[in-house]
Design a protein around this motif. Structure first.
Motif, mmCIF file in Angstrom:
data_model
loop_
_atom_site.group_PDB
_atom_site.id
_atom_site.type_symbol
_atom_site.label_atom_id
_atom_site.label_comp_id
_atom_site.label_asym_id
_atom_site.label_seq_id
_atom_site.Cartn_x
_atom_site.Cartn_y
_atom_site.Cartn_z
ATOM 1 N N ASN A 169 40.000 30.810 43.880
ATOM 2 C CA ASN A 169 40.088 31.131 42.265
ATOM 3 C C ASN A 169 39.163 32.134 42.203
ATOM 4 O OD1 ASN A 169 42.203 29.508 42.193
ATOM 5 N ND2 ASN A 169 41.224 27.787 41.946
ATOM 6 N N SER A 175 47.959 34.038 35.864
ATOM 7 C CA SER A 175 47.600 33.602 37.309
ATOM 8 C C SER A 175 48.575 34.187 38.154
ATOM 9 C CB SER A 175 47.737 32.190 37.081
ATOM 10 O OG SER A 175 49.212 31.769 36.740
ATOM 11 N N ARG A 233 49.793 33.968 42.152
ATOM 12 C CA ARG A 233 49.745 33.330 43.453
ATOM 13 C C ARG A 233 50.462 34.203 44.477
ATOM 14 N NH1 ARG A 233 48.888 28.124 44.624
ATOM 15 N NH2 ARG A 233 49.162 27.546 42.409
ATOM 16 N N LYS A 289 45.191 32.403 44.929
ATOM 17 C CA LYS A 289 45.272 32.480 43.652
ATOM 18 C C LYS A 289 44.179 33.407 43.020
ATOM 19 C CE LYS A 289 46.461 29.341 39.697
ATOM 20 N NZ LYS A 289 46.349 27.821 39.199
#
Length: 204
Positions: free
Chosen positions: A7, A82, A84, A95
């Motif tokens: 992240n 976001s 992925r 991610k």
């Protein structure tokens, strides 16, 4: 599932003129932009929650690029995307979280001054033409052609202000006041106010 170390939160400021479309806002970094991503999944969230192209003011491309149409002041705020994805079929999911703070910017309050300058010049020029045709002495207030000057004073609309430190990318822009600040009148700067919880506040 992605590892917590995958992240990464990046924050970027974006400035959009009122009633204009935003620039293309990407949901990838420059590094990933040139990479071939496997099974990418994009998800945008804004101040009002999940963003979808079903909203007429929102356009999201298949590659996750966001465009906000006819931007309004109430759309200012934090936008998150976001992503992925996989770089290879055998790798686990990665991610990426990108954060954009999007600000509405207005124009200086100079339109009224421009009209005033035009009307003043027209009045005095007409006065000059009348005086040329009469032998009467000049009035106490009169116009010498070519001498009228205007001093421009930068002002922002209520709820907007200039702040070169906070907005170095747009130092002379009238940027919408962030939460924690407000501008009640046609001043230059947003004033501090802990009670202000929204963008574009005009009252503390």
């Amino acid at each position: 599932m992605s590892d917590a170390n995958d992240n990464k939160l990046l924050s970027v400021k974006v400035y959009v003129k009122l009633d204009h479309n935003s620039p293309r806002i990407l949901c990838v970094t420059n590094h990933l932009r040139n990479s071939e991503l496997i099974d990418p999944i994009f998800r945008w969230n804004g101040p009002g929650g999940y963003l979808s192209s079903e909203n007429s003011s929102v356009q999201i491309s298949p590659t996750g690029t966001l465009i906000l149409r006819h931007f309004k002041s109430h759309l200012s705020g934090v936008y998150n995307c976001s992503l992925r994805f996989k770089l290879t079929a055998t790798q686990p999911d990665k991610k990426l979280l990108l954060k954009y703070v999007i600000y509405a910017i207005g124009l200086y309050c100079l339109y009224a001054e421009s009209i005033a300058k035009y009307l003043i010049e027209r009045f005095f020029k007409q006065e000059v033409e009348v005086r040329k045709k009469t032998a009467e002495p000049l009035p106490e207030i009169y116009y010498i052609e070519g001498t009228l000057q205007m001093v421009w004073i930068d002002r922002c609309y209520p709820g907007y202000g200039m702040n070169a430190l906070r907005h170095p990318g747009c130092p002379e822009c009238c940027v919408i006041c962030s939460p924690g600040s407000y501008n009640p009148s046609n001043g230059i700067h947003c004033l501090h106010c802990d009670k202000s919880l929204k963008y574009g506040a005009t009252k503390c």
